[in-house]
Write a protein that holds these residues in place. Structure first.
Motif, mmCIF file in Angstrom:
data_model
loop_
_atom_site.group_PDB
_atom_site.id
_atom_site.type_symbol
_atom_site.label_atom_id
_atom_site.label_comp_id
_atom_site.label_asym_id
_atom_site.label_seq_id
_atom_site.Cartn_x
_atom_site.Cartn_y
_atom_site.Cartn_z
ATOM 1 N N CYS A 170 0.867 -1.177 0.000
ATOM 2 C CA CYS A 170 0.000 0.000 0.000
ATOM 3 C C CYS A 170 0.904 1.226 0.000
ATOM 4 O O CYS A 170 1.889 1.268 0.741
ATOM 5 C CB CYS A 170 -0.911 -0.002 1.227
ATOM 6 S SG CYS A 170 -1.930 -1.477 1.287
ATOM 7 N N PRO A 176 5.700 -3.070 5.410
ATOM 8 C CA PRO A 176 6.490 -4.145 4.786
ATOM 9 C C PRO A 176 7.993 -3.864 4.822
ATOM 10 O O PRO A 176 8.787 -4.792 4.950
ATOM 11 C CB PRO A 176 5.964 -4.184 3.345
ATOM 12 C CG PRO A 176 4.577 -3.644 3.442
ATOM 13 C CD PRO A 176 4.646 -2.582 4.506
ATOM 14 N N ARG A 297 -4.447 -0.729 -2.655
ATOM 15 C CA ARG A 297 -5.012 -1.536 -1.577
ATOM 16 C C ARG A 297 -5.283 -2.962 -2.011
ATOM 17 O O ARG A 297 -5.697 -3.192 -3.157
ATOM 18 C CB ARG A 297 -6.347 -0.927 -1.109
ATOM 19 C CG ARG A 297 -6.178 0.337 -0.360
ATOM 20 C CD ARG A 297 -5.421 0.134 0.914
ATOM 21 N NE ARG A 297 -6.213 -0.536 1.939
ATOM 22 C CZ ARG A 297 -5.687 -1.118 3.009
ATOM 23 N NH1 ARG A 297 -4.370 -1.160 3.175
ATOM 24 N NH2 ARG A 297 -6.448 -1.680 3.912
#
Ligand code: SF4
Length: 468
Positions: A170, A176, A297
């Protein structure tokens, strides 16, 4: 000063003592629990104050600017109060301008810095700076807390982390880069931990991850084993098994961070059957397809309104909680209006909203059309006004109903009332039920037990109820 945590159980070994401060989300809290479990298993004691500790560990959050500030301030306090500080958690993985580690740059005297989910690295740093006590009794003793380890939550509810990291990217999120790609825990381990928690008195299990619906994707839904029985590493199988394990204990299973993939449709009937609470925490973030695409998303192509409608047809009791971002770069007034309509039409029961804020290192900062802060804030307030109206309307429908309430607080056995939650309220993020003093003298309320209660009115985000 931030509270220095002390877990519910400590070992009987003599000091060395470790102070521990845990900041951030439930995922960070479970990291703290793992470290504290290991410390305790090795014979370290905990200290409630910086001064009483030989070393302090600060588990940080690095998600939004306020969290970064709070974490850096806490590290400063720990350095001032103690001097020997190990930093772990999401902020530990962040770099500032020039690629330098942010924590080291701001606080060069910390002893060690690790990223999140790094129990072994933290333990290595502790061993180096505060040698492990030798106690022949403790060295021979198995982990006395069983599969579940130490928990920092109240005894009657606990977070169960099923995976670490995330495969999505995203554009507004740097998780991440801090926590890495998705790594699912073996399903046998997850179920064993769940059972140990129920055995230990947990009445509400909160399943958490970065993306609960993606559980098992990284291991191609491999078959694992629980008590000799084959079971696939997959959300549907996990929820079914958790529900079955929880049932004899009369405990609740609540799902967080579920994305609206078609596969989630299969989980809804399990809620209708009572295997999991009819409650879904779905971080939609927006409704307009173009904004969702700019956000990159997961499940951005799904028709979410229709999906929620179908979910509610299959399980009319379903409560949907969600979070949203107002004023994402390039968001037009028409796109924002789409979001307001969505919250109303979808009947989102509980909603939180952030005004978009640029996070260092997030790709979204490069998206053209950054809106002035006043516009972002103004949209956030308009969003909350609408969302609160929707929420209040839905809450009012509960007046007159009799509901099961899990008691969180009940001084003097509830003689003066107490506080609890229904299936519709997750701890910390949703409203509560204010319990009135029981009418019958023989009726008591106890923390961690369920009571039936008749809902008499609403009070903002909360319900007022008479225990029966
Ligand atoms: S799904 Fe998106 S917002 Fe959530 S952790 Fe992954 S990248 Fe971040």
């Amino acid at each position: 000063m931030s509270d220095v945590l002390s877990p519910q159980k400590t070992s009987a070994a003599a000091p060395p003592r470790v102070g521990f401060v845990s900041l951030g989300c439930p995922k960070a809290l479970t990291d703290s629990e793992l470290i504290l479990t290991q410390l305790s298993a090795e014979g370290y004691q905990t200290s409630k104050t910086y001064e009483g500790a030989d070393i302090v560990i600060v588990n940080t959050c690095g998600f939004i600017d306020d969290a970064v500030r709070e974490s850096l301030d806490t590290i400063g306090e720990a350095l001032a109060g103690n001097g020997k500080v190990i930093v772990t958690g999401c902020l530990g993985a962040r770099t500032g301008e020039g690629g330098e580690n942010l924590v080291r740059k701001m606080h060069p005297s910390v002893l060690a810095v690790t990223g999140p989910h790094a129990t072994q690295e933290v333990m290595d740093a502790v061993h180096l700076n505060l040698p492990k006590p030798h106690d022949p009794f403790i060295d021979l003793m198995p982990n006395s807390f069983g599969e579940a380890g130490i928990k920092l939550t109240p005894r009657h509810y606990a977070y169960l982390k099923i995976s670490e990291g995330c495969n999505h990217r995203c554009t507004f999120c740097i998780i991440p880069s801090m926590r890495g790609d998705l790594v699912s825990r073996p399903i046998g381990d997850v179920l064993k931990e769940a059972r140990a928690l129920f055995e230990g008195g947990v009445k509400e299990l909160l399943v958490i991850s970065q993306d609960t619906s993606a559980y098992g994707v990284d291991v191609k839904y491999r078959t694992g084993f629980y008590e000799g029985r084959p079971i696939r590493t997959r959300m549907l199988d996990l929820v079914q098994a958790l529900g079955e394990i929880a049932e004899p204990y009369g405990a609740w299973v609540r799902l967080h961070y579920v994305y609206p993939y078609p596969s989630v449709d299969e989980v809804i009937p399990l809620m209708a059957q009572g295997l999991a609470l009819p409650y879904l925490d779905v971080p939609f973030q927006h409704s307009h397809p173009d904004v969702l695409r700019r956000m990159k998303r997961p499940a951005s192509g799904e028709k979410n309104l229709e999906r929620i409608e179908r979910w509610r047809e299959a399980c009319p009791e379903l409560v949907v909680r969600s979070t949203f971002i107002a004023g994402f770069p390039g968001e037009t007034e028409q796109e924002f209006q789409h979001l307001l309509d969505f919250v109303q039409e979808a009947g989102i029961d509980r909603a939180g909203c952030f005004a978009y804020s640029a996070i260092d290192g997030a790709v979204a900062n490069e998206i053209p059309g950054m809106l002035p802060i006043e516009v972002r804030e103004e949209r956030r307030s308009r969003f909350m006004a609408v969302a609160e109206q929707v929420s209040a309307d839905r809450l009012r429908r509960r007046v007159g109903a009799t509901m099961q309430v899990l008691v969180d607080s009940a001084p003097a056995l509830g003689r003066k009332g107490g506080v609890g939650r229904t299936y519709a309220d997750a701890p910390e993020i949703d409203g509560v039920v204010r319990l009135l003093p029981p009418l019958k003298a023989s009726k008591t309320l106890k923390v961690g037990e369920f009571t039936r209660a008749s809902i008499v009115s609403t009070d903002g985000h909360d319900l007022v109820a008479q225990p029966i």
